[in-house]
Enzyme design. Structure first.
Site, short mmCIF file in Angstrom:
data_model
loop_
_atom_site.label_atom_id
_atom_site.label_comp_id
_atom_site.label_asym_id
_atom_site.label_seq_id
_atom_site.Cartn_x
_atom_site.Cartn_y
_atom_site.Cartn_z
N ARG A 174 43.62 42.14 39.79
CA ARG A 174 44.89 41.50 40.15
C ARG A 174 45.62 41.09 38.88
NH1 ARG A 174 42.51 37.10 44.27
NH2 ARG A 174 40.70 38.38 44.78
N LEU B 215 34.03 42.74 33.95
CA LEU B 215 34.21 42.33 32.55
C LEU B 215 33.05 42.78 31.67
CD1 LEU B 215 36.08 40.72 30.63
CD2 LEU B 215 34.65 38.71 31.11
N ARG B 216 31.85 42.88 32.24
CA ARG B 216 30.70 43.31 31.45
C ARG B 216 30.88 44.72 30.92
NH1 ARG B 216 26.50 41.91 36.14
NH2 ARG B 216 28.22 42.95 37.21
N HIS C 72 40.05 29.29 46.46
CA HIS C 72 38.73 28.94 45.88
C HIS C 72 38.45 27.45 46.04
CE1 HIS C 72 39.30 32.59 43.00
NE2 HIS C 72 38.57 32.95 44.04
N ASN D 156 30.22 34.57 55.16
CA ASN D 156 31.42 34.88 54.38
C ASN D 156 31.74 36.35 54.66
OD1 ASN D 156 33.42 35.40 52.51
ND2 ASN D 156 32.31 34.59 50.76
N LEU E 277 35.82 31.59 37.70
CA LEU E 277 36.11 32.85 37.02
C LEU E 277 35.15 33.92 37.50
CD1 LEU E 277 36.57 31.36 33.43
CD2 LEU E 277 38.35 31.82 35.14
N ARG F 61 33.58 30.83 55.88
CA ARG F 61 34.62 30.73 54.88
C ARG F 61 35.86 31.42 55.43
NH1 ARG F 61 35.94 34.65 49.93
NH2 ARG F 61 37.48 33.36 48.87
N ASN G 279 28.04 32.95 33.47
CA ASN G 279 27.12 33.84 32.77
C ASN G 279 27.57 34.34 31.39
OD1 ASN G 279 25.00 34.23 34.90
ND2 ASN G 279 26.79 34.90 36.06
N GLU H 236 29.03 27.44 47.21
CA GLU H 236 30.00 27.37 48.30
C GLU H 236 29.33 27.39 49.66
OE1 GLU H 236 33.83 29.79 47.18
OE2 GLU H 236 32.12 30.71 46.18
#
Length: 399
Positions: free
Chosen positions: A242, A285-286, A181, A7, A210, A93, A336, A385
């Site tokens: 984004r 996000l964490r 995706h 990838n 996500l 990919r 998670n 993937e």
């Protein structure tokens, strides 16, 4: 059969080696990261038997870096193969296959030419994907290579879902909803059917990928019938940096009144928006959750918006599916974050969806976090993937 999966991105390269005689756990994994040290690349590699290796190489040449990475397979502390000739195929990919490629395919000069032609539709991805293909040609010679396209899984969407409401000339120009995706959505849909003990052809699913990039897919009878990403990976959900979907009138306003150029808008929407843009902190996000817990109002707004947009699009998928057997969460955030599971599922009780509060914690295994009484299953699945790409390689080479 030993398959190498690559990838290749603009700032990182991830690789894994699979042996189909030993199942889907990779024998070796490695990653190159070009972002930490100017003029150099960092390598991390590990093997299935627990060996690991880290190092730094002074180079900006991607092919040199990839050759260094591949050589760890046959020398040094994570040596896994006696010789590189043991590699029988390489799977890549590739983000955008356009209309031309609606399934995985063996790479040829014509395939490479099409990937190049599609650079404008995935400028952050397809150039890096092609560079990875050409680097593997230089390093491993005539070993067969296979392109597995992110867009392929969505290629069977009905025209009503894939067509944008502009002039019909857009259709003739190939301006349509492609979706992305796809390899992840395809894998977790198949895995969901396994976990539920049912045939995929009998199921209605919403799969939620996500991570830093985010997308949903409505999967009916194993086919993607709708998805949130569009002509490019910018559309749909609010993401790490984004914007996702915004009123196009905003862009016209910025061009007219603030003299934004196309490049300005590209940078704004892809790199300065989303969770990062609203929180002013990070695309992670964490970190934003930590700031919100400390009372940061912008961070809390970013989280509230992310959940609001996610739930809005889940509702849209429901309408197009005409029912729901399971809601599936996957990728970095989706796999998670118990906070995300709670927030995303709140309010759907009228459909008979109920979570089991005793199951809302991270786990290494794929699992069902819905309550026994829930009419809709809620699955957390670790996306694989790379394994899906390796499987496609074996199938294509066997044909």
């Amino acid at each position: 059969m030993k398959i190498l999966v690559l990838n290749a991105g603009s700032s990182s390269h991830k690789a894994a080696l699979f042996d189909f005689d030993q199942g889907q756990k990779p024998l070796w994994r490695a990653q190159l990261d070009w972002t930490h040290t100017a003029g150099a690349v960092e390598l991390k590699a590990q093997t299935a038997d627990g060996r690991s290796h880290q190092d730094t190489l002074t180079t900006e040449d991607k092919t040199v870096g990839l050759r260094w990475l591949i050589n760890t397979l046959v020398e040094g502390p994570v040596k896994t193969l006696a010789t590189l000739s043991e590699i029988q195929a390489i799977g890549h990919r590739v983000v955008h296959g356009g209309r031309e490629y609606q399934a995985s395919t063996r790479i040829s000069p014509a395939v490479k030419a099409t990937i190049r032609q599609l650079f404008p539709l995935a400028p952050a991805h397809n150039p890096a994907n092609l560079q990875g293909i050409e680097a593997m040609e230089a390093i491993l010679g005539e070993v067969p290579q296979v392109a597995v396209f992110d867009t392929a899984f969505h290629a069977q969407m009905p025209a009503a879902a894939s067509t944008f409401p502009g002039p019909y000339e857009w259709v003739e120009q190939g301006i349509q909803r492609y979706g992305f995706h796809g390899t992840s959505h395809r894998y977790v849909a198949q895995r969901a059917a396994e976990l539920m003990g049912r045939e995929l052809t009998d199921l209605k699913l919403i799969t939620c990928h996500l991570g830093n990039g985010c997308s949903l897919a409505a999967v009916r009878a194993g086919v993607s019938v709708d998805t949130t990403m569009g002509f490019t990976p910018l559309d749909g959900l609010m993401m790490g940096s984004r914007s996702g979907s915004v009123d196009p009138g905003i862009l016209i306003h910025l061009m007219r009144h603030d003299h934004y150029t196309a490049d300005d808008l590209d940078t704004l929407l892809n790199k300065q928006s989303g969770i990062k843009g609203i929180s002013g902190i990070s695309n992670d996000l964490r970190q934003v959750l930590e700031a919100a817990d400390s009372g940061n109002d912008q961070a809390q707004l970013a989280i509230d918006m992310f959940i609001h947009v996610l739930r809005r699009h889940i509702g849209a998928m429901l309408g197009n599916l005409g029912g729901l057997d399971a809601l599936v969460f996957t990728a970095g955030i989706g796999e998670n974050s118990a906070d995300l599971w709670r927030a995303a599922c709140a309010g759907w009780e009228f459909l008979g969806l109920h979570l089991d509060p005793d199951k809302l914690q991270r786990h290494t295994a794929d699992r069902d976090i819905a309550a026994t009484k829930s009419k809709i299953r809620v699955l957390v699945i670790h996306t694989q993937e790379e394994w899906a790409i390796a499987q496609d390689c074996v199938q294509i080479l066997a044909d």
